[in-house]
Design a protein around this motif. Structure first.
Motif, PDB file in Angstrom:
ATOM      1  N   LYS A   1      23.996  29.614  54.571  1.00  0.00           N
ATOM      2  CA  LYS A   1      23.872  30.942  53.972  1.00  0.00           C
ATOM      3  C   LYS A   1      24.238  30.956  52.485  1.00  0.00           C
ATOM      4  O   LYS A   1      24.076  31.981  51.820  1.00  0.00           O
ATOM      5  CB  LYS A   1      24.758  31.935  54.722  1.00  0.00           C
ATOM      6  N   GLU A   2      24.742  29.831  51.987  1.00  0.00           N
ATOM      7  CA  GLU A   2      25.136  29.762  50.578  1.00  0.00           C
ATOM      8  C   GLU A   2      23.898  29.820  49.678  1.00  0.00           C
ATOM      9  O   GLU A   2      22.931  29.096  49.899  1.00  0.00           O
ATOM     10  CB  GLU A   2      25.900  28.465  50.305  1.00  0.00           C
ATOM     11  N   LYS A   3      23.940  30.692  48.703  1.00  0.00           N
ATOM     12  CA  LYS A   3      22.812  30.841  47.775  1.00  0.00           C
ATOM     13  C   LYS A   3      23.260  30.525  46.353  1.00  0.00           C
ATOM     14  O   LYS A   3      24.320  30.975  45.924  1.00  0.00           O
ATOM     15  CB  LYS A   3      22.268  32.269  47.816  1.00  0.00           C
ATOM     16  N   TYR A   4      22.420  29.786  45.654  1.00  0.00           N
ATOM     17  CA  TYR A   4      22.614  29.582  44.227  1.00  0.00           C
ATOM     18  C   TYR A   4      21.610  30.468  43.485  1.00  0.00           C
ATOM     19  O   TYR A   4      20.424  30.495  43.825  1.00  0.00           O
ATOM     20  CB  TYR A   4      22.385  28.118  43.843  1.00  0.00           C
ATOM     21  N   TRP A   5      22.108  31.185  42.502  1.00  0.00           N
ATOM     22  CA  TRP A   5      21.275  32.095  41.722  1.00  0.00           C
ATOM     23  C   TRP A   5      21.078  31.545  40.319  1.00  0.00           C
ATOM     24  O   TRP A   5      21.970  30.897  39.765  1.00  0.00           O
ATOM     25  CB  TRP A   5      21.936  33.468  41.629  1.00  0.00           C
TER      26      TRP A   5
ATOM     27  N   SER B   1      24.612  29.396  39.930  1.00  0.00           N
ATOM     28  CA  SER B   1      25.950  29.620  40.472  1.00  0.00           C
ATOM     29  C   SER B   1      25.856  30.441  41.742  1.00  0.00           C
ATOM     30  O   SER B   1      24.879  31.151  41.979  1.00  0.00           O
ATOM     31  CB  SER B   1      26.844  30.354  39.459  1.00  0.00           C
ATOM     32  N   THR B   2      26.910  30.354  42.556  1.00  0.00           N
ATOM     33  CA  THR B   2      27.005  31.146  43.774  1.00  0.00           C
ATOM     34  C   THR B   2      27.783  32.428  43.498  1.00  0.00           C
ATOM     35  O   THR B   2      28.487  32.546  42.490  1.00  0.00           O
ATOM     36  CB  THR B   2      27.736  30.362  44.872  1.00  0.00           C
TER      37      THR B   2
ATOM     38  N   VAL C   1      16.865  33.229  43.550  1.00  0.00           N
ATOM     39  CA  VAL C   1      17.544  32.168  44.296  1.00  0.00           C
ATOM     40  C   VAL C   1      16.910  30.831  43.945  1.00  0.00           C
ATOM     41  O   VAL C   1      15.686  30.732  43.780  1.00  0.00           O
ATOM     42  CB  VAL C   1      17.430  32.425  45.821  1.00  0.00           C
TER      43      VAL C   1
ATOM     44  N   SER D   1      28.184  39.863  45.039  1.00  0.00           N
ATOM     45  CA  SER D   1      26.933  39.694  45.790  1.00  0.00           C
ATOM     46  C   SER D   1      26.048  40.925  45.650  1.00  0.00           C
ATOM     47  O   SER D   1      24.818  40.805  45.523  1.00  0.00           O
ATOM     48  CB  SER D   1      27.237  39.440  47.276  1.00  0.00           C
TER      49      SER D   1
ATOM     50  N   MET E   1      18.763  24.385  46.077  1.00  0.00           N
ATOM     51  CA  MET E   1      20.222  24.280  46.082  1.00  0.00           C
ATOM     52  C   MET E   1      20.805  25.184  47.175  1.00  0.00           C
ATOM     53  O   MET E   1      20.180  26.148  47.593  1.00  0.00           O
ATOM     54  CB  MET E   1      20.794  24.667  44.717  1.00  0.00           C
ATOM     55  N   GLY E   2      22.014  24.847  47.599  1.00  0.00           N
ATOM     56  CA  GLY E   2      22.697  25.672  48.592  1.00  0.00           C
ATOM     57  C   GLY E   2      22.503  25.153  50.001  1.00  0.00           C
ATOM     58  O   GLY E   2      21.495  24.519  50.318  1.00  0.00           O
ATOM     59  N   ARG E   3      23.502  25.419  50.838  1.00  0.00           N
ATOM     60  CA  ARG E   3      23.448  25.001  52.240  1.00  0.00           C
ATOM     61  C   ARG E   3      23.736  26.202  53.130  1.00  0.00           C
ATOM     62  O   ARG E   3      24.617  27.003  52.840  1.00  0.00           O
ATOM     63  CB  ARG E   3      24.487  23.917  52.514  1.00  0.00           C
TER      64      ARG E   3
END
Length: 210
Positions: free
Chosen positions: A77-81, A38-39, A69, A55, A73-75
């Protein structure tokens, strides 16, 4: 806690224990376990928090190796944890009062979480798919064992759980998304408790007035 073999990838050190013993961080960890990667934005919405605070707590969890991280996944600056594969253990009680207090907090929360999960399944069971109901189960045994036999029992059960944890971790790393629809989040509760050990011999009963 009983000293024994660790079946987790790591034991939380003093600083990690103190950091993890925070209500919001525990909840974030639970949500990542329940929903998968999830972000911060999505977690903030689930928690009713602002993204900045979420965050910050995600970074704290990552700093101590609790989460990581997901690189696939993610584009931008978006991070998926996600939860760091391998699992962890809390380790043995510490003589430092602050660390001991953090450990007590975490263990109490673990008991709380288990109770909530059991109660939730009792509510959901009637409407769950039959194949999942069939393979679910509740179990309790009361045995007469020595401390050595109890340790052997615990280690054998954890060895089985470790096999399936490794299988689950491989799936998380190799295919973080989309998930196979046949997979479900399965929770296993396992406790070994020497009943009455704090009052004398485990399992021993005393008559009133004795």
């Amino acid at each position: 806690m009983t000293q024994g073999k660790s079946f987790s990838a790591r034991t939380l050190d003093t600083n990690a224990l103190k950091s993890f013993a925070h209500p919001l961080r525990l909840r974030i960890y639970e949500l990542l376990d329940e929903h998968g990667p999830s972000t911060a934005t999505r977690l903030a919405a689930l928690l009713g928090q602002n993204t900045g605070a979420t965050s910050y707590h995600l970074r704290e969890l990552a700093r101590h190796g609790m989460i990581e991280v997901v690189p696939e996944m993610g584009r931008g600056k978006e991070k998926y944890w996600r939860i760091t594969p391998g699992g962890f253990s809390y380790g043995e009680p510490d003589s430092d009062p602050e660390t001991a207090s953090a450990l007590e907090f975490l263990l109490d929360d673990l008991v709380r979480q288990r109770g909530e999960e059991l109660a939730r399944w009792r509510e959901e069971e009637a409407g769950a798919p039959e194949e999942w109901v069939r393979v679910s189960g509740f179990g309790r045994r009361s045995l007469r064992l020595t401390p050595e036999e109890t340790g052997e029992l615990r280690d054998e059960v954890f060895a089985v759980l470790e096999r399936y944890r490794a299988l689950s971790d491989r799936r998380e790393v190799e295919s973080p998304a989309p998930r196979d629809p046949s997979l479900g989040r399965v929770v296993i509760h396992f406790d070994v408790l020497p009943v009455g050990a704090g009052r004398g011999t485990p399992g021993e009963t005393t008559s009133p007035g004795s």
